[in-house]
Design a protein around this motif. Structure first.
Motif: not given
Length: 431
Positions: A272-283
């Motif tokens: 997969i060539q896309e740039k990975p990312f993560v999300l910070v959310k309220a638990d």
């Protein structure tokens, strides 16, 4: 409007669609066996992300508020599902007390109106009670279409929750209890409260839900002979984090870097060539700081600045620290009129009753769409029904694609049932 699915017609998502369609009898049997052992939430809505290379739920709502976004053609399904749910819980029910949120937004009020209609057509007398103690008499609330809803004050007598001249056996909450559980809802006598109090955000944690979902995704993927990552967003629990302290910021940055590394490895594995990312959310429910998209670990500093501003404006609690978790970002490759969109699948009891698209032209494919600028498009089909079509080319049939979304959403619903069982304060296994 017919959904515009721009996902490529080849690749993992269509292989997954093909595998799910070919395995339909086994999948439906799997769900039937799960519901023999577990009780589904009363109603559920699941936000699903289709990245083209994976399909996964990113949020599961146990107090859904989008019923007005369903098309009229979907209403009979919702009524039938409501009938089945009520018959299972209280077969002799004739009165239903619906307790909505305090919101006066037109969209939310139309959601309440649609719920009233669904349960009225399911054969119940439906009235609305409010947790707002400033309401001391029946109060009409105008709707955009010129009609009105009547909100009434709650009455507590002999351990039962009533309205004047109205004694329901079932109480349906459309209020997420983010501010805690009011005393008026506690220790009810011989009344069914749905969803249960421990489904509210005063108790519920998203990480518990996604941990349950991960275990189910592994079992489901094993049955289909595939990598569970294709249907599961990886998560990391950060716990309570003081973003205004260097130690808290460093800890969250470390978590973000570790999860990004895991996602990069999976992207490399699948080319997969896309740039990975993560999300910070309220638990613990509402995202008071907003959802932060993190593409590099250093991006976490943005959240610390939001926390500082919130405290400076007096919006933060006395004690610093937010319960946070990180979730693998799943980009959405779906569009409505060139605007980024994601499907939301709506369920009552164990049945999929419809869906709609959350659309946000102000957001990118790697951002949270549940934000200012969002609108909703009812999901309609060129074909006359929602049933999957055998033999259709993967990616070419909207009902087939929606069936796949429904499978993933029902997996999330099963996970929610596991989650509620594990957190039930009256269950023997509760710890």
């Amino acid at each position: 409007m017919v959904p515009h699915l721009i996902t490529a017609l080849t690749g993992p998502i269509n292989e997954l669609e093909q595998r799910i369609l070919e395995s339909l009898p086994a999948i439906e049997r799997w769900f039937r066996l799960e519901w023999m052992e577990h009780t589904p939430p009363f109603y559920t809505a699941v936000d699903v992300r289709n990245a083209g290379f994976k399909l996964a739920p990113v949020d599961t709502h146990l107090f859904p508020t989008g019923f007005h976004n369903l098309t009229d053609e979907m209403l009979p399904l919702a009524v039938q599902a409501a009938m089945a749910a009520i018959e299972k819980i209280c077969p002799e029910a004739k009165n239903l007390l619906l307790i909505p949120d305090r919101s006066t937004r037109h969209g939310y009020l139309m959601n309440v109106e649609r719920l009233v209609r669904i349960f009225h057509q399911a054969g119940l007398n439906v009235r609305l009670g409010t947790l707002d103690e400033s309401v001391t008499a029946p109060t009409p609330v105008a709707l955009p279409d010129g009609s009105a809803l009547t909100i009434e004050p709650l009455v507590r007598q002999r351990g039962r929750l009533l309205l004047k001249d109205f004694d329901p056996c079932t109480i349906l909450l459309n209020h997420d209890l983010a501010d805690g559980v009011p005393a008026v809802l506690q220790n009810l006598h011989e009344q069914y409260l749905l969803p249960p109090l421990h489904a509210g955000w005063g108790v519920r944690r998203k990480t518990k839900h996604f941990q349950a979902y991960e275990e189910l995704a592994k079992k489901f993927a094993k049955m289909l002979g595939m990598d569970p990552w294709l249907i599961n967003p990886m998560i990391t629990r950060a716990g309570r984090v003081d973003l205004e302290s260097p130690a808290g910021l460093d800890a969250l940055t470390t978590h973000a870097d570790a999860l990004l590394s895991k996602v990069r490895r999976k992207y490399k594995e699948y080319g997969i060539q896309e740039k990975p990312f993560v999300l910070v959310k309220a638990d613990d429910g509402p995202d008071r700081l907003g959802v932060l998209t993190v593409r590099e670990a250093r991006d976490v500093a943005v959240l610390a600045e939001r926390a500082r501003v919130r405290r400076a404006e007096g919006q933060a609690p006395a004690e610093p620290g937010d319960e946070l978790f990180l979730q693998e970002g799943v980009p959405t490759h779906e569009r409505i009129n060139d605007a980024v969109a994601e499907p939301v699948v709506t369920m009552i009891d164990r049945y999929v009753v419809g869906g709609y698209y959350r659309v946000n032209p102000e957001r990118g494919a790697d951002e949270n769409l549940n934000a200012p600028g969002a609108s909703f498009v009812p999901l309609a089909f060129a074909e006359s029904n929602q049933l999957p079509r055998r033999g259709a080319k993967p990616g070419a049939s909207a009902p087939n694609r929606f069936y796949m979304y429904g499978v993933i959403a029902r997996l999330a619903m099963v996970a929610a049932s596991y989650e509620l069982e594990a957190t039930d304060p009256d269950a023997e296994s509760y710890d």
